[in-house]
Design an enzyme around this catalytic site. Structure first.
Site, short mmCIF file in Angstrom:
data_model
loop_
_atom_site.label_atom_id
_atom_site.label_comp_id
_atom_site.label_asym_id
_atom_site.label_seq_id
_atom_site.Cartn_x
_atom_site.Cartn_y
_atom_site.Cartn_z
N HIS A 103 0.86 -1.19 0.00
CA HIS A 103 0.00 0.00 0.00
C HIS A 103 0.90 1.24 0.00
O HIS A 103 2.13 1.10 0.09
CB HIS A 103 -0.98 -0.01 1.17
CG HIS A 103 -0.35 -0.09 2.54
ND1 HIS A 103 0.52 0.86 3.01
CD2 HIS A 103 -0.46 -1.02 3.52
CE1 HIS A 103 0.91 0.54 4.22
NE2 HIS A 103 0.35 -0.61 4.56
N HIS A 115 3.88 1.69 2.42
CA HIS A 115 5.10 0.91 2.22
C HIS A 115 6.13 1.67 1.37
O HIS A 115 7.29 1.30 1.35
CB HIS A 115 4.78 -0.42 1.52
CG HIS A 115 4.12 -1.41 2.41
ND1 HIS A 115 2.92 -1.99 2.10
CD2 HIS A 115 4.47 -1.90 3.62
CE1 HIS A 115 2.58 -2.82 3.08
NE2 HIS A 115 3.50 -2.78 4.01
N CYS A 152 -0.94 -10.96 21.31
CA CYS A 152 -1.77 -10.50 20.18
C CYS A 152 -1.26 -11.18 18.93
O CYS A 152 -0.08 -11.03 18.56
CB CYS A 152 -1.70 -8.99 20.00
SG CYS A 152 -2.50 -8.50 18.45
N CYS A 177 -0.08 -8.64 16.19
CA CYS A 177 1.27 -8.09 16.40
C CYS A 177 2.31 -9.20 16.46
O CYS A 177 3.51 -8.92 16.39
CB CYS A 177 1.38 -7.33 17.72
SG CYS A 177 0.24 -5.98 17.93
N CYS A 209 -6.21 -5.33 21.64
CA CYS A 209 -5.12 -4.69 20.91
C CYS A 209 -5.65 -3.52 20.08
O CYS A 209 -6.53 -3.71 19.23
CB CYS A 209 -4.43 -5.70 19.98
SG CYS A 209 -3.26 -4.87 18.90
N HIS A 217 -5.06 -3.97 16.24
CA HIS A 217 -5.76 -5.03 15.49
C HIS A 217 -7.19 -5.23 15.93
O HIS A 217 -7.91 -6.06 15.37
CB HIS A 217 -4.97 -6.34 15.58
CG HIS A 217 -3.62 -6.21 14.95
ND1 HIS A 217 -2.50 -5.89 15.67
CD2 HIS A 217 -3.24 -6.31 13.66
CE1 HIS A 217 -1.47 -5.80 14.85
NE2 HIS A 217 -1.90 -6.05 13.62
N LYS A 271 -5.67 6.06 9.91
CA LYS A 271 -4.76 4.97 9.61
C LYS A 271 -5.40 4.13 8.50
O LYS A 271 -6.62 3.92 8.53
CB LYS A 271 -4.63 4.14 10.89
CG LYS A 271 -3.55 3.11 10.88
CD LYS A 271 -3.54 2.35 12.20
CE LYS A 271 -2.92 1.00 11.95
NZ LYS A 271 -1.65 0.82 12.55
N LYS A 289 -8.11 -2.13 6.05
CA LYS A 289 -9.04 -2.81 5.13
C LYS A 289 -10.47 -2.64 5.63
O LYS A 289 -11.39 -2.48 4.84
CB LYS A 289 -8.68 -4.29 5.02
CG LYS A 289 -7.41 -4.48 4.20
CD LYS A 289 -7.34 -5.86 3.57
CE LYS A 289 -6.07 -6.00 2.78
NZ LYS A 289 -5.08 -6.87 3.39
N1 MSP Z 1 8.05 -7.33 8.63
C1 MSP Z 1 8.14 -6.23 9.51
C2 MSP Z 1 9.47 -5.50 9.39
C3 MSP Z 1 10.67 -6.34 9.65
S1 MSP Z 1 12.14 -5.41 9.47
C4 MSP Z 1 13.33 -6.41 10.01
C5 MSP Z 1 7.00 -5.23 9.25
N2 MSP Z 1 6.43 -5.29 8.05
S2 MSP Z 1 5.25 -4.31 7.59
O1 MSP Z 1 4.87 -4.76 6.29
O2 MSP Z 1 4.23 -4.24 8.57
O3 MSP Z 1 5.90 -2.90 7.49
C6 MSP Z 1 6.98 -2.64 6.61
C7 MSP Z 1 7.39 -1.18 6.69
O4 MSP Z 1 6.33 -0.36 6.22
C8 MSP Z 1 7.67 -0.71 8.13
O5 MSP Z 1 8.76 0.19 8.14
C9 MSP Z 1 6.41 0.02 8.50
O6 MSP Z 1 6.57 1.00 9.48
C10 MSP Z 1 6.07 0.65 7.16
N3 MSP Z 1 4.68 1.04 7.09
C11 MSP Z 1 3.57 0.25 7.18
N4 MSP Z 1 2.48 1.04 7.10
C12 MSP Z 1 2.85 2.33 6.95
C13 MSP Z 1 2.20 3.56 6.75
N5 MSP Z 1 0.89 3.66 6.72
N6 MSP Z 1 2.97 4.65 6.58
C14 MSP Z 1 4.34 4.61 6.54
N7 MSP Z 1 4.98 3.48 6.74
C15 MSP Z 1 4.26 2.34 6.98
O7 MSP Z 1 6.73 -4.43 10.11
#
Ligand code: MSP
Length: 482
Positions: free
Chosen positions: A18, A21, A124, A127, A143, A146, A293, A296
Site C-alpha cells: 500500500h 510501504h 496478540c 502483532c 489490541c 488489530h 490509519k 481494510k
Molecule cells: N516485517 C516487519 C518488518 C521487519 S524489518 C526487520 C513489518 N512489516 S510491515 O509490512 O508491517 O511494514 C513494513 C514497513 O512499512 C515498516 O517500516 C512500516 O513501518 C512501514 N509502514 C507500514 N504502514 C505504513 C504507513 N501507513 N505509513 C508509513 N509506513 C508504513 O513491520
C-alpha cells in the site's frame, strides 16, 4: 570515498503493497542517491519478510501453497520498488536458503544469552507478540492496532536475555553511538528499554510451523523478529563473509511502529554477536489517508499503483518525499495530491523551466557546457540531518525565488527596448539580457542538482535542457496539467 550501507524494513508479504510501504524505499533511495552524489559507494538492501502465522494463515485461507503465496507477494514488492524508481543493490527474502542458514548460525552464536522457560501471558496474534501486563490493562484487554482481544497463552519458549545488554544499549542511545531519529523517539525508546523483559524468540512447532527451525531443537521454530532482523546481516553474507566494509549500517530506515524492535532486540543481537551497532536508526511517521490509519475494514487503503498511474513517478516521489513529513504522520488525500501537482510541479517548476528555456531559445543561447553545481552548505546540513521533507522545502524556496526573479526582471520586455534603441544601446541591452538569462539558467541547474536525490528524472531533464548545445524548451512541459 566511503562504503555505506543503507537498509529498509522488510515488509510482511501477507498482501500487496500500500502507499505507506513506499516510505522506507523512497527515503532510502533519496539518501542513496545523495550519498552516491557525494562520491560514496552505497549498498542499499531491501527484501521481504515471509515467515510467521499471519502469512501461513492467509495462504491457507486462499487455498494456495504457502511458498507460492510468498513468491507471488514478494514479486509484487520487488516490482513496486522498481516502479518507485528505487534501486536497491540487494534484495533478500527470509525464505532464501542462505538467509535461513545464516539465521541459524546467528542463533548459535547467541546461545550464551538464550535460555528455555515456560511462559504464560497475553498475546496478540496480529502483532505476533506478547504484551506486558501494563499494556494489557492500558488497552483494556484489546489490541488497539488489530482491534482483537489479547489471548492468554502458555508455552515453552526460548528467551533472549535482553537484560545482558540493557546498560550497553542505554549508553549507545544516550551517547548517540546509535543515534535514533527523531530525537523524541530516542527518549521513548530509553523509557521502553527500562521495562523491557527478556524476549521470547521461539515458538513450539505446534503453534508455528512456517519459519526457521531452531538449531538443535526440532520442536521449536524461530520467532519472526529474530529471523527478520537477521536479514540485515545475512544479505551481506554474514557470518561466512567478512562484512566489515559495509557493517555497521550508516542508516537503517524503519517505520515508527517497528522502531522498538530495532532499538532494543536488534542492538542486543548485535552486541551478542560482537558486532558494532548501526550509526543511525531513522524512524519515519506513517502515511494516513483522509486523516485515518489505512485499514481494510475502514476501506481507505490506497493502491500505490493507482497513484503512480494518475500523475507519473516524479509526482509520486515529490508528494511522498515532501508532503509526507519525514518524521511525523502526514495525510494523503487525492485533493492534496492534485494541488501539489498543479500548483507546485506544474506551475512553480514546470512553467519556470518552460518560460526560461523559451526565452533562451529566442536569443539562440547555448547551454552551460561546463556547469559545476555550487556547494550549498545549508542543503548539505539538512540532508545530513536526514530530514528529507525539509530539504525539499528548502529546494522549493529556491524554485520560488527564481519565479520571483523572472517576474521582477521581466526578460520578455527587453525585446521591445532593444528594437527601440540605437545599435550601441541595443548591443548593451542584448548582453544584459543574455547575462540575466544565463544567470537564471545557472541557478536553475543548481536547483536541478538539489532535486536529484528526490526527482532524478526531472533533475536530469532540466540539466539536459540547460546544458545542451542550444537551449530548447521541451515539446511537452515537464508537468502537463491534467
Ligand atoms: N516485517 C516487519 C518488518 C521487519 S524489518 C526487520 C513489518 N512489516 S510491515 O509490512 O508491517 O511494514 C513494513 C514497513 O512499512 C515498516 O517500516 C512500516 O513501518 C512501514 N509502514 C507500514 N504502514 C505504513 C504507513 N501507513 N505509513 C508509513 N509506513 C508504513 O513491520
Amino acid at each position: 570515498m566511503s562504503k555505506i550501507y543503507i537498509t529498509t524494513a522488510i515488509p510482511y508479504v501477507n498482501g500487496a503493497p500500500h502507499i505507506g510501504h513506499a516510505m522506507d524505499y523512497l527515503l532510502a533511495d533519496a539518501y542513496t542517491r545523495y550519498q552516491k552524489g557525494l562520491g560514496n559507494e552505497v549498498r542499499f538492501q531491501a527484501g521481504t519478510d515471509e515467515h510467521g502465522n499471519k502469512i501461513a494463515k492467509k495462504a491457507a485461507e486462499l487455498k494456495i501453497d504457502v511458498k507460492d503465496y510468498v513468491d507471488q507477494n514478494s514479486n509484487k514488492f520487488r516490482e513496486f520498488i522498481r516502479e518507485l524508481g528505487a534501486e536497491p543493490t540487494d534484495f533478500i527474502r527470509t525464505t532464501d536458503a542462505n538467509h535461513e542458514k545464516g539465521c541459524q548460525e546467528i542463533w548459535k552464536k547467541l546461545e550464551d544469552h538464550i535460555y528455555k522457560a515456560e511462559y504464560e501471558g497475553w498475546y496478540c496474534e496480529g502483532c505476533e507478540r506478547y504484551v506486558t501486563d501494563k499494556e494489557y490493562t492500558e488497552n483494556n484487554g484489546v489490541c488497539p492496532d488489530h482491534n482483537r482481544p489479547y489471548e492468554k497463552l502458555k508455552e515453552e519458549n526460548y528467551y533472549f536475555k535482553i537484560s545482558d545488554f540493557k546498560e550497553q544499549i542505554k549508553k549507545a542511545i544516550e551517547s548517540k553511538e546509535m543515534a535514533i531519529l527523531p530525537d523524541f523517539r530516542a527518549k521513548e525508546m530509553l523509557e521502553l528499554l527500562k521495562d523491557s523483559p527478556d524476549v521470547s524468540i521461539s515458538r513450539p512447532t505446534s503453534q508455528l510451523k512456517w519459519g526457521v527451525k531452531v538449531p538443535g531443537d526440532e520442536s521449536q521454530v524461530m520467532y519472526v523478529w529474530i529471523d527478520a532482523l537477521s536479514n540485515y546481516l545475512t544479505v551481506l553474507g554474514y557470518p561466512e563473509n567478512d562484512i566489515s566494509d559495509f557493517w555497521p549500517a550508516k542508516v537503517q530506515f524503519v517505520g515508527k511502529d517497528i522502531l522498538r524492535f530495532h532499538a532494543i532486540i536488534w542492538p542486543a543481537m548485535l552486541l551478542g554477536l560482537g558486532l558494532p551497532l548501526p550509526k543511525i536508526l531513522h524512524s519515519h511517521g506513517h502515511v494516513l489517508v483522509d486523516g485515518k490509519k489505512m485499514s481494510k475494514s475502514i476501506g481507505n487503503v490506497v493502491d500505490p499503483m493507482e497513484v503512480l498511474e494518475a500523475k507519473g513517478l516524479p509526482a509520486f516521489r515529490y508528494f511522498f518525499l515532501r508532503h509526507i513529513d519525514t518524521f511525523a504522520d502526514s495525510d494523503f488525500t487525492w485533493e492534496k495530491y492534485d494541488a501539489a501537482y498543479n500548483n507546485e510541479l506544474a506551475n512553480d517548476l514546470g512553467n519556470l523551466v518552460q518560460r526560461l528555456a523559451n526565452l533562451c531559445k529566442k536569443q539562440d543561447l547555448a547551454g552551460i557546457k561546463d556547469f559545476q553545481p555550487e556547494k550549498d552548505a545549508k542543503y548539505l546540513e539538512i540532508m545530513d540531518s536526514l530530514y528529507f521533507s525539509k530539504a525539499c522545502d528548502y529546494t522549493w524556496e529556491k524554485v520560488q525565488d527564481l519565479n520571483r526573479e523572472i517576474d521582477d526582471k521581466k526578460p520578455w520586455e527587453y525585446n521591445k527596448k532593444i528594437k527601440a534603441s540605437d545599435e550601441d544601446e541595443a548591443e548593451k541591452l542584448t548582453a544584459e539580457l543574455h547575462g540575466v538569462l544565463i544567470d537564471m539558467a545557472q541557478k536553475l541547474l543548481n536547483v536541478a542538482h538539489l532535486l536529484a536525490p528526490f526527482l532524478p528524472e526531472t533533475s536530469e531533464k532540466i540539466t539536459n535542457i540547460f546544458t545542451a548545445e542550444k537551449i530548447t524548451p521541451p515539446e511537452v512541459p515537464l508537468f502537463p496539467k491534467n
